[in-house]
Design a protein around this motif. Structure first.
Motif, short mmCIF file in Angstrom:
data_model
loop_
_atom_site.label_atom_id
_atom_site.label_comp_id
_atom_site.label_asym_id
_atom_site.label_seq_id
_atom_site.Cartn_x
_atom_site.Cartn_y
_atom_site.Cartn_z
N LYS A 64 45.84 33.18 48.72
CA LYS A 64 46.13 31.91 48.02
C LYS A 64 45.25 31.77 46.79
CE LYS A 64 48.66 29.36 51.25
NZ LYS A 64 50.01 29.76 50.95
N GLU A 65 43.97 32.17 46.93
CA GLU A 65 43.05 32.13 45.78
C GLU A 65 43.56 33.04 44.67
OE1 GLU A 65 38.38 33.03 44.68
OE2 GLU A 65 38.98 33.02 46.78
N LEU A 66 44.01 34.24 45.04
CA LEU A 66 44.55 35.17 44.06
C LEU A 66 45.77 34.57 43.38
CD1 LEU A 66 44.58 37.95 42.70
CD2 LEU A 66 45.95 38.77 44.63
N GLU A 67 46.66 33.98 44.15
CA GLU A 67 47.86 33.35 43.59
C GLU A 67 47.49 32.28 42.58
OE1 GLU A 67 51.92 31.33 45.26
OE2 GLU A 67 50.06 30.81 46.28
N ARG A 80 37.12 40.22 35.56
CA ARG A 80 36.08 40.66 36.48
C ARG A 80 36.19 39.91 37.82
NH1 ARG A 80 32.25 40.01 33.24
NH2 ARG A 80 31.86 37.85 33.75
N ASP A 81 36.41 38.60 37.75
CA ASP A 81 36.57 37.79 38.97
C ASP A 81 37.78 38.25 39.78
OD1 ASP A 81 34.37 36.33 38.14
OD2 ASP A 81 35.55 34.58 37.50
N MET A 82 38.89 38.53 39.08
CA MET A 82 40.11 38.98 39.76
C MET A 82 39.87 40.33 40.44
SD MET A 82 42.92 37.00 39.35
CE MET A 82 44.39 37.74 38.71
N ALA A 83 39.17 41.24 39.75
CA ALA A 83 38.90 42.56 40.32
C ALA A 83 38.06 42.42 41.59
CB ALA A 83 38.18 43.44 39.31
N GLN A 84 37.08 41.53 41.57
CA GLN A 84 36.26 41.30 42.77
C GLN A 84 37.10 40.70 43.89
OE1 GLN A 84 33.11 38.87 41.15
NE2 GLN A 84 31.92 40.65 40.49
N LEU A 85 37.99 39.79 43.55
CA LEU A 85 38.85 39.17 44.56
C LEU A 85 39.80 40.20 45.17
CD1 LEU A 85 39.82 36.70 46.10
CD2 LEU A 85 41.23 36.10 44.11
N VAL A 86 40.37 41.07 44.36
CA VAL A 86 41.26 42.11 44.87
C VAL A 86 40.48 43.04 45.80
CG1 VAL A 86 42.61 44.15 44.21
CG2 VAL A 86 42.93 41.99 43.00
N GLN A 87 39.24 43.34 45.45
CA GLN A 87 38.42 44.18 46.32
C GLN A 87 38.19 43.49 47.67
OE1 GLN A 87 34.52 45.13 44.78
NE2 GLN A 87 34.26 46.82 46.20
N LYS A 88 37.92 42.19 47.66
CA LYS A 88 37.75 41.44 48.91
C LYS A 88 39.03 41.47 49.74
CE LYS A 88 34.38 38.04 47.31
NZ LYS A 88 34.15 36.60 47.02
N ILE A 89 40.18 41.32 49.08
CA ILE A 89 41.46 41.33 49.78
C ILE A 89 41.70 42.69 50.42
CG2 ILE A 89 43.97 41.26 49.43
CD1 ILE A 89 43.41 39.02 47.34
N THR A 90 41.38 43.75 49.69
CA THR A 90 41.55 45.10 50.21
C THR A 90 40.66 45.32 51.44
OG1 THR A 90 42.09 45.90 48.01
CG2 THR A 90 41.40 47.55 49.61
#
Length: 87
Positions: A58-61, A21-31
Motif C-alpha cells: 500500500k505504501e508503494l502504491e 532512493r526511497d522507492m528503491a529501499q521500499l522495493v527491497q523491503k517488499i522483496t
C-alpha cells in the motif's frame, strides 16, 4: 532559460532522486518481506507477515501514485506558455 528556472529544475531533480532512493529501499523491503512469507510455515506468523507485506505494498502504491501526479503536474507546467515579464 533563466537562473530561476534552472534552480526550479535542480530542485525537482533533487526531489526526484530522493524519491527514487526511497522507492528503491521500499522495493527491497517488499522483496525481503516476500522471501520471508515464502518460507513461513506457521499460519499465525504467516498472517502477521502477510499483513505487514500488504502495508508495504500500500505504501508503494501511494508513492507511485504521488510520483505520477507530480510528473503530470510537471508536464502541465512544461506545456504552459512561458510568460515574459517586461521591465
Amino acid at each position: 532559460m533563466g537562473a530561476g528556472a534552472m534552480d526550479h529544475i535542480a530542485e525537482h531533480m533533487a526531489q526526484m532522486k530522493g524519491e527514487h532512493r526511497d522507492m528503491a529501499q521500499l522495493v527491497q523491503k517488499i522483496t525481503q518481506s516476500f522471501a520471508s512469507i515464502q518460507g513461513e510455515k506457521d499460519p499465525k506468523a504467516l498472517a502477521v507477515k502477510l499483513a505487514a507485506h500488504s502495508a508495504l505494498l500500500k505504501e508503494l502504491e501511494t508513492k507511485v501514485q504521488a510520483g505520477t501526479k507530480m510528473m503530470e503536474k510537471m508536464e502541465k507546467e512544461d506545456a504552459a506558455p512561458a510568460v515574459e515579464h517586461k521591465h
